[in-house]
Design a protein around this motif. Structure first.
Motif, PDB file in Angstrom:
ATOM      1  N   ALA A  23     129.415  60.896  65.786  1.00 14.98           N
ATOM      2  CA  ALA A  23     127.961  60.699  65.824  1.00 14.98           C
ATOM      3  C   ALA A  23     127.550  59.951  67.090  1.00 14.98           C
ATOM      4  O   ALA A  23     126.545  60.299  67.728  1.00 14.98           O
ATOM      5  N   LYS A  24     128.326  58.946  67.480  1.00 17.57           N
ATOM      6  CA  LYS A  24     128.037  58.203  68.716  1.00 17.57           C
ATOM      7  C   LYS A  24     128.190  59.109  69.941  1.00 17.57           C
ATOM      8  O   LYS A  24     127.378  59.069  70.863  1.00 17.57           O
ATOM      9  N   ILE A  25     129.236  59.922  69.944  1.00 17.39           N
ATOM     10  CA  ILE A  25     129.473  60.839  71.059  1.00 17.39           C
ATOM     11  C   ILE A  25     128.333  61.847  71.161  1.00 17.39           C
ATOM     12  O   ILE A  25     127.781  62.082  72.244  1.00 17.39           O
ATOM     13  N   PHE A  26     127.945  62.428  70.019  1.00 21.82           N
ATOM     14  CA  PHE A  26     126.881  63.430  70.032  1.00 21.82           C
ATOM     15  C   PHE A  26     125.531  62.811  70.396  1.00 21.82           C
ATOM     16  O   PHE A  26     124.678  63.487  70.974  1.00 21.82           O
ATOM     17  N   ALA A  27     125.328  61.539  70.084  1.00 22.98           N
ATOM     18  CA  ALA A  27     124.095  60.858  70.513  1.00 22.98           C
ATOM     19  C   ALA A  27     124.046  60.800  72.042  1.00 22.98           C
ATOM     20  O   ALA A  27     122.980  61.014  72.646  1.00 22.98           O
ATOM     21  N   GLU A  28     125.184  60.545  72.672  1.00 21.90           N
ATOM     22  CA  GLU A  28     125.240  60.529  74.139  1.00 21.90           C
ATOM     23  C   GLU A  28     125.050  61.931  74.712  1.00 21.90           C
ATOM     24  O   GLU A  28     124.381  62.110  75.729  1.00 21.90           O
ATOM     25  N   LEU A  29     125.633  62.928  74.055  1.00 22.68           N
ATOM     26  CA  LEU A  29     125.468  64.314  74.506  1.00 22.68           C
ATOM     27  C   LEU A  29     124.013  64.760  74.342  1.00 22.68           C
ATOM     28  O   LEU A  29     123.497  65.521  75.155  1.00 22.68           O
ATOM     29  N   LYS A  30     123.362  64.251  73.310  1.00 20.31           N
ATOM     30  CA  LYS A  30     121.941  64.572  73.093  1.00 20.31           C
ATOM     31  C   LYS A  30     121.083  63.950  74.195  1.00 20.31           C
ATOM     32  O   LYS A  30     120.177  64.590  74.725  1.00 20.31           O
ATOM     33  N   LYS A  31     121.390  62.709  74.546  1.00 17.21           N
ATOM     34  CA  LYS A  31     120.665  62.036  75.626  1.00 17.21           C
ATOM     35  C   LYS A  31     120.769  62.817  76.934  1.00 17.21           C
ATOM     36  O   LYS A  31     119.826  62.880  77.714  1.00 17.21           O
ATOM     37  N   ALA A  32     121.936  63.433  77.147  1.00 18.18           N
ATOM     38  CA  ALA A  32     122.193  64.207  78.358  1.00 18.18           C
ATOM     39  C   ALA A  32     121.686  65.651  78.235  1.00 18.18           C
ATOM     40  O   ALA A  32     121.879  66.450  79.145  1.00 18.18           O
ATOM     41  N   LYS A  33     121.081  65.961  77.092  1.00 18.74           N
ATOM     42  CA  LYS A  33     120.499  67.293  76.836  1.00 18.74           C
ATOM     43  C   LYS A  33     121.526  68.421  76.818  1.00 18.74           C
ATOM     44  O   LYS A  33     121.230  69.552  77.164  1.00 18.74           O
ATOM     45  N   ILE A  34     122.745  68.091  76.414  1.00 15.41           N
ATOM     46  CA  ILE A  34     123.777  69.102  76.224  1.00 15.41           C
ATOM     47  C   ILE A  34     123.614  69.712  74.833  1.00 15.41           C
ATOM     48  O   ILE A  34     123.818  70.894  74.633  1.00 15.41           O
ATOM     49  N   VAL A  35     123.229  68.860  73.883  1.00 15.83           N
ATOM     50  CA  VAL A  35     122.892  69.302  72.530  1.00 15.83           C
ATOM     51  C   VAL A  35     121.548  68.675  72.167  1.00 15.83           C
ATOM     52  O   VAL A  35     121.061  67.771  72.849  1.00 15.83           O
ATOM     53  N   SER A  36     120.997  69.148  71.078  1.00 18.38           N
ATOM     54  CA  SER A  36     119.805  68.538  70.509  1.00 18.38           C
ATOM     55  C   SER A  36     119.994  68.517  69.011  1.00 18.38           C
ATOM     56  O   SER A  36     120.989  69.069  68.502  1.00 18.38           O
ATOM     57  N   SER A  37     119.079  67.903  68.296  1.00 20.39           N
ATOM     58  CA  SER A  37     119.215  67.856  66.852  1.00 20.39           C
ATOM     59  C   SER A  37     117.853  67.778  66.188  1.00 20.39           C
ATOM     60  O   SER A  37     116.860  67.430  66.821  1.00 20.39           O
ATOM     61  N   GLU A  38     117.877  68.118  64.920  1.00 20.24           N
ATOM     62  CA  GLU A  38     116.695  67.979  64.071  1.00 20.24           C
ATOM     63  C   GLU A  38     117.127  67.285  62.801  1.00 20.24           C
ATOM     64  O   GLU A  38     118.239  67.508  62.315  1.00 20.24           O
ATOM     65  N   LYS A  39     116.250  66.445  62.277  1.00 17.84           N
ATOM     66  CA  LYS A  39     116.547  65.739  61.032  1.00 17.84           C
ATOM     67  C   LYS A  39     116.053  66.555  59.851  1.00 17.84           C
ATOM     68  O   LYS A  39     115.290  67.498  60.003  1.00 17.84           O
ATOM     69  N   GLY A  40     116.520  66.175  58.691  1.00 21.13           N
ATOM     70  CA  GLY A  40     116.043  66.806  57.475  1.00 21.13           C
ATOM     71  C   GLY A  40     117.098  67.634  56.778  1.00 21.13           C
ATOM     72  O   GLY A  40     118.235  67.750  57.246  1.00 21.13           O
ATOM     73  N   LYS A  41     116.698  68.203  55.656  1.00 14.21           N
ATOM     74  CA  LYS A  41     117.615  68.959  54.813  1.00 14.21           C
ATOM     75  C   LYS A  41     118.297  70.095  55.568  1.00 14.21           C
ATOM     76  O   LYS A  41     119.472  70.362  55.370  1.00 14.21           O
ATOM     77  N   PHE A  42     117.577  70.781  56.427  1.00 13.69           N
ATOM     78  CA  PHE A  42     118.143  71.890  57.185  1.00 13.69           C
ATOM     79  C   PHE A  42     118.374  71.509  58.646  1.00 13.69           C
ATOM     80  O   PHE A  42     118.453  72.367  59.520  1.00 13.69           O
ATOM     81  N   GLY A  43     118.490  70.214  58.897  1.00  9.06           N
ATOM     82  CA  GLY A  43     118.684  69.721  60.254  1.00  9.06           C
ATOM     83  C   GLY A  43     120.135  69.753  60.685  1.00  9.06           C
ATOM     84  O   GLY A  43     121.005  70.239  59.969  1.00  9.06           O
ATOM     85  N   GLY A  44     120.367  69.224  61.859  1.00 11.43           N
ATOM     86  CA  GLY A  44     121.711  69.176  62.409  1.00 11.43           C
ATOM     87  C   GLY A  44     121.662  69.364  63.914  1.00 11.43           C
ATOM     88  O   GLY A  44     120.587  69.361  64.527  1.00 11.43           O
ATOM     89  N   PHE A  45     122.823  69.544  64.497  1.00  2.46           N
ATOM     90  CA  PHE A  45     122.937  69.707  65.950  1.00  2.46           C
ATOM     91  C   PHE A  45     122.963  71.173  66.339  1.00  2.46           C
ATOM     92  O   PHE A  45     123.428  72.022  65.581  1.00  2.46           O
ATOM     93  N   TYR A  46     122.482  71.439  67.533  1.00  2.00           N
ATOM     94  CA  TYR A  46     122.530  72.769  68.116  1.00  2.00           C
ATOM     95  C   TYR A  46     122.606  72.635  69.634  1.00  2.00           C
ATOM     96  O   TYR A  46     122.273  71.588  70.194  1.00  2.00           O
ATOM     97  N   PHE A  47     123.075  73.685  70.297  1.00  2.06           N
ATOM     98  CA  PHE A  47     123.194  73.678  71.752  1.00  2.06           C
ATOM     99  C   PHE A  47     121.820  73.833  72.405  1.00  2.06           C
ATOM    100  O   PHE A  47     120.988  74.590  71.908  1.00  2.06           O
TER     101      PHE A  47
END
Length: 150
Positions: free
Chosen positions: A49-73
């Motif tokens: 989760a910490k790693i993906f937060a850094e990847l999200k900051k760098a716009k390599i991945v993004s995410s959405e919260k909620g029941k159908f949320g998660g990470f995507y490229f």
């Protein structure tokens, strides 16, 4: 100046995320939870989760919260160079002032400054030639061979 396990886990996590997103036609392009990625990759959910937060900051991945949320490229794996991932995560590569652009007390007389700069340049040059898609294709080949040999 070394690469840590963080980059390895990031690349493995991204690989597993891709596999989970493309496991069947009904689930393509879905968002994948960090729990599923962690389970599939064998990496601690908290660390991933910490790693993906850094990847999200760098716009390599993004995410959405909620029941159908998660990470995507945010872009296709063939457009993500491993150098992008490593550059975001690996502060140790900048541990020498001469490489990071900081002020070194020995900079005027340092006989090894060029060594660290060349090593970093060589690492990033090679990593920039490899895409996440290359890793995915290699992983798929290895998995296919493992199935055949069983």
């Amino acid at each position: 100046m070394s690469l840590t396990v963080k980059s390895c886990y990031a690349i493995r996590g991204l690989y597993e995320m891709y596999k989970l997103q493309n496991r069947n036609e009904d689930e393509k392009n879905t968002k994948i939870s960090i729990a599923k990625i962690a389970e599939s990759s064998g990496v601690s959910q908290e660390f991933l989760a910490k790693i993906f937060a850094e990847l999200k900051k760098a716009k390599i991945v993004s995410s959405e919260k909620g029941k159908f949320g998660g990470f995507y490229f945010t872009k296709a794996p063939e457009k993500i160079n491993l150098s992008e991932i490593v550059e975001v995560l690996e502060v140790p590569l900048n541990s020498y002032d001469c490489v990071s652009g900081g002020e070194c007390e020995n900079q005027k007389n340092c006989p090894v400054e060029f060594v660290w700069k060349r090593v970093q340049d060589a690492i990033f040059n090679e990593l920039s030639k490899i895409t996440l898609k290359d890793v995915i294709e290699y992983g798929e080949k290895k998995e296919a061979l493992a199935v055949k040999t069983k």
